[in-house]
Write an enzyme that holds these catalytic residues in place. Structure first.
Site, short mmCIF file in Angstrom:
data_model
loop_
_atom_site.label_atom_id
_atom_site.label_comp_id
_atom_site.label_asym_id
_atom_site.label_seq_id
_atom_site.Cartn_x
_atom_site.Cartn_y
_atom_site.Cartn_z
N ASP A 194 -21.44 -36.87 -15.12
CA ASP A 194 -22.05 -36.42 -16.39
C ASP A 194 -22.61 -37.69 -17.04
OD1 ASP A 194 -22.63 -35.72 -18.97
OD2 ASP A 194 -20.87 -34.46 -19.24
N GLU B 32 -11.88 -41.03 -23.74
CA GLU B 32 -12.76 -39.87 -23.61
C GLU B 32 -11.83 -38.67 -23.60
OE1 GLU B 32 -13.96 -36.94 -22.98
OE2 GLU B 32 -14.60 -37.22 -20.91
N HIS C 43 -21.16 -31.63 -19.03
CA HIS C 43 -20.14 -30.77 -18.40
C HIS C 43 -19.37 -29.96 -19.44
CE1 HIS C 43 -17.36 -33.94 -19.60
NE2 HIS C 43 -16.36 -33.19 -19.23
N GLU D 107 -7.79 -28.50 -25.34
CA GLU D 107 -6.94 -29.47 -24.62
C GLU D 107 -6.06 -30.26 -25.58
OE1 GLU D 107 -8.40 -32.19 -21.58
OE2 GLU D 107 -10.19 -30.94 -21.39
N1 SAH Z 1 -11.24 -41.99 -19.17
C1 SAH Z 1 -11.57 -41.26 -17.96
C2 SAH Z 1 -10.84 -39.93 -17.85
C3 SAH Z 1 -11.02 -38.98 -19.03
S1 SAH Z 1 -10.24 -37.41 -18.75
C4 SAH Z 1 -13.06 -41.10 -17.90
O1 SAH Z 1 -13.71 -41.30 -18.92
O2 SAH Z 1 -13.60 -40.75 -16.85
C5 SAH Z 1 -8.78 -37.53 -19.72
C6 SAH Z 1 -7.61 -38.22 -19.01
O3 SAH Z 1 -6.60 -38.39 -19.99
C7 SAH Z 1 -6.96 -37.42 -17.89
O4 SAH Z 1 -6.90 -38.22 -16.73
C8 SAH Z 1 -5.56 -37.07 -18.40
O5 SAH Z 1 -4.57 -37.10 -17.40
C9 SAH Z 1 -5.31 -38.16 -19.43
N2 SAH Z 1 -4.42 -37.81 -20.55
C10 SAH Z 1 -4.53 -36.75 -21.39
N3 SAH Z 1 -3.57 -36.78 -22.33
C11 SAH Z 1 -2.82 -37.90 -22.07
C12 SAH Z 1 -1.67 -38.47 -22.69
N4 SAH Z 1 -1.10 -37.91 -23.75
N5 SAH Z 1 -1.16 -39.59 -22.15
C13 SAH Z 1 -1.72 -40.16 -21.06
N6 SAH Z 1 -2.80 -39.66 -20.43
C14 SAH Z 1 -3.36 -38.55 -20.94
#
Ligand code: SAH
Length: 555
Positions: free
Chosen positions: A232, A325, A493, A334
């Site tokens: 994306d 993100e 997305h 979420e």
């Molecule tokens: N930063 C990456 C992934 C974003 S998706 C990118 O930009 O491509 C969000 C990610 O946050 C997921 O991998 C999920 O496992 C993680 N995540 C969500 N809540 C979380 C929490 N409370 N503690 C640790 N990781 C978390």
């Protein structure tokens, strides 16, 4: 995973957020406190014998076991460790590799190269409660200690000592992290055992909560979701452009990446000159991230930590920048932003920066008979069969779609209904009822629904303001970084949230260009800790008997 399109952001069944971690305090199985590990560790030290790498024979300590391996199996673990230059995790992998080879019947495993066992699967203990793994720390320290002494004597070099001390520090960090990994798998096993012993795991709310939480993080362990996020380019370019265009904000700074996934944002920050980046993720994707970080030469700068941000221990008390993100469908699906707020309030320096810094939620009216046909009427004849039973509760669920031909079907300029200043907004403010007002820009046969999307802004200072009517495309022209997930901009997305009005009981009336519709949007979590969202909209058209209120679930 949710029933949402494959290319979208994942979400499992009824996943929940855990930002207050309240459940853990009263849970007798909760081993997340430090003492949990200490108990395990002490027990191991006191009572766990060390099983030989090559037979079932047990030894009172690691050294005598390793001597036996040398004498009887011609295998010197410390020598191999030194020759291959293995760090702490490398040695763990070596031990588990040897144990798995021996288990498979190969008593002379090939250890000529570290690449033979350079696989994250070897981080998992092959032997349950393998006391050798707990002893490696001491063995490694001895080796490092020896080297340090010799080096200091021969060369008298303080630089070398400092290097070795730093290496030792890193190994200690690795060991701490390894302890966390082992503790977690122990936790999981214990709670499974206890749940099946009590015979009511499914019935218990806390069981359901843990199941949903682990489902949520499992959904982030697969390639597909990270591929769709990385590809994306509206999303990923925005983070990259902001970080690279504002290197001075990152140079020599400590950055926290909440939910690092593959580590992409952490690497942008490291490349921009950050002194340290702490990359946290509670999904198995962290194992991939760790390798990616090393493979790209950022092992010294980016520290990958597995766990929920609310539960892990960071190596620093405070950070200068939080990058994350966290956005879900309709922005708040979420509930990951709850975790980012938690991290902000706990770790961000008073003058620290949130990246991104602002978000705006938008709503617009939809008149799209084709969409209604394809989503509702469709079920009346599918390959010639009546499937009207599929229409049950069909209006209760929000759709996630990219609105085609928005210039024809989005029939008013969008109304911003909530602005989120990400440096200051609270979790409580994420549950809300907000007003909106739109003016129709075309005559329509009927109002078919509502479309919701969000815009994101990356401002370089925590005091920067973003006006309610700021348009991302216009801000980009001014050299700022911003993007919209709306129907008039490049597809992302996240697509758009579509809320179709239930016309089963009351048909919609024709409306005229210039008519004003006023209403409210309500965002509410499905239940207290849910990651799912219920969205309510009410509306009234001035001077006409057209209006209503409806609720939709986003799941
Ligand atoms: N930063 C990456 C992934 C974003 S998706 C990118 O930009 O491509 C969000 C990610 O946050 C997921 O991998 C999920 O496992 C993680 N995540 C969500 N809540 C979380 C929490 N409370 N503690 C640790 N990781 C978390």
């Amino acid at each position: 995973m949710s029933a949402l399109p494959e290319s979208s952001r994942a979400l499992p069944e009824d996943a929940h957020s855990d930002s207050d971690s309240g459940s853990s305090t009263s849970d007798p199985l909760d081993l997340s406190k430090d003492e949990g590990w200490e108990d395990v560790e002490q027990d191991e030290e006191e009572s766990q014998p060390i099983v030989s790498l090559f037979s079932d024979k047990v030894f009172p300590d690691a050294r005598s076991m390793l001597n036996d391996c040398k004498e009887n199996f011609n295998f010197d673990l410390l020598k191999v460790q030194k020759e291959l230059g293995l760090d702490f995790l490398g040695t763990i992998r070596l031990v588990n590799y040897i144990r798995s080879e021996v288990k498979a019947g190969n008593t002379t495993p090939d250890v000529s190269s570290a690449s033979l066992f350079d696989d994250a699967k070897y981080l998992r203990p092959l032997l349950e409660d393998d006391a050798l793994l707990y002893s490696l720390d001491d063995l490694t320290e001895e080796v490092v200690g020896d080297g340090k002494g010799k080096q200091a004597e021969t060369a008298g070099s303080t630089t070398r000592i400092r290097e070795l001390e730093e290496e030792l520090e890193r190994m200690r960090g690795d060991f701490e992290e390894y302890k966390t990994i082992v503790k977690r798998s122990l936790d999981k096993e214990l709670s499974n055992t206890a749940a099946s012993a009590s015979g009511k795991s499914e019935a218990s709310a806390s069981g359901k909560f843990h199941e949903a939480e682990s489902g949520y993080f499992t959904s982030y362990s697969y390639n597909a979701i990270h591929e769709s996020m990385l590809k994306d380019s509206v999303r990923t370019d925005a983070y990259r452009d902001f970080i690279y265009d504002n290197k001075s904000l990152f140079k020599d700074k400590v950055v926290l990446d909440v939910g690092c996934g593959t580590g992409i944002l952490s690497m942008f920050c490291a490349k921009a000159g950050a002194k340290m980046v702490i990359a946290v993720d509670n999904s198995d994707i962290i194992d991939r991230a760790r390798e990616i970080v090393y493979d790209n030469g950022f092992g010294d700068v980016i520290k990958c930590i597995r766990g929920k941000i609310e539960e892990v221990q960071l190596p620093v008390p405070q950070v200068d920048v939080i990058v994350s993100e966290w956005m879900g469908y309709c922005l708040l699906f979420e509930a990951m932003f709850d975790s980012v707020i938690w991290a902000r309030d706990r770790y961000l320096a008073p003058d620290g920066l949130m990246v991104p810094s602002h978000a705006t939620l938008q709503i617009a009216p939809l008149a799209d008979p084709d969409l209604v046909d394809s989503h509702i009427s469709f079920w009346n004849s599918v390959y010639g069969f009546k499937m009207s039973s599929m229409l049950l509760n069909i209006y209760d669920e929000a759709l996630v779609r990219c609105i085609p031909k928005p210039e024809e079907t989005i029939v008013a300029k969008a109304s911003p209904f909530l602005q989120l200043p990400l440096h200051t907004i609270t979790v409580e403010e994420l549950t809300f009822i907000k007003e909106f007002e739109v003016t129709l820009n075309a005559d329509i046969d009927a109002l078919d629904g509502w479309v919701v999307w969000f815009d994101m802004f990356f401002m370089p200072s925590r005091t920067s303001k973003v006006s309610e009517n700021a348009v991302p495309a216009d801000m980009r022209k001014e050299g700022l970084v911003a993007f919209s997930t709306g129907p008039f901009d490049t597809e992302t997305h996240w697509q758009q949230g579509v809320f179709l009005i239930n016309r089963e009981k009351k048909a919609g009336l024709p409306l005229k260009k210039g008519q004003v519709i006023k209403g409210h949007v309500e965002y509410r979590k499905k239940d207290e800790k849910s990651r799912l969202l219920d969205i309510g909209i009410d509306w009234d058209v001035e001077g006409v008997e057209e209006g209503g209120r409806q609720e939709w679930s986003l799941q």
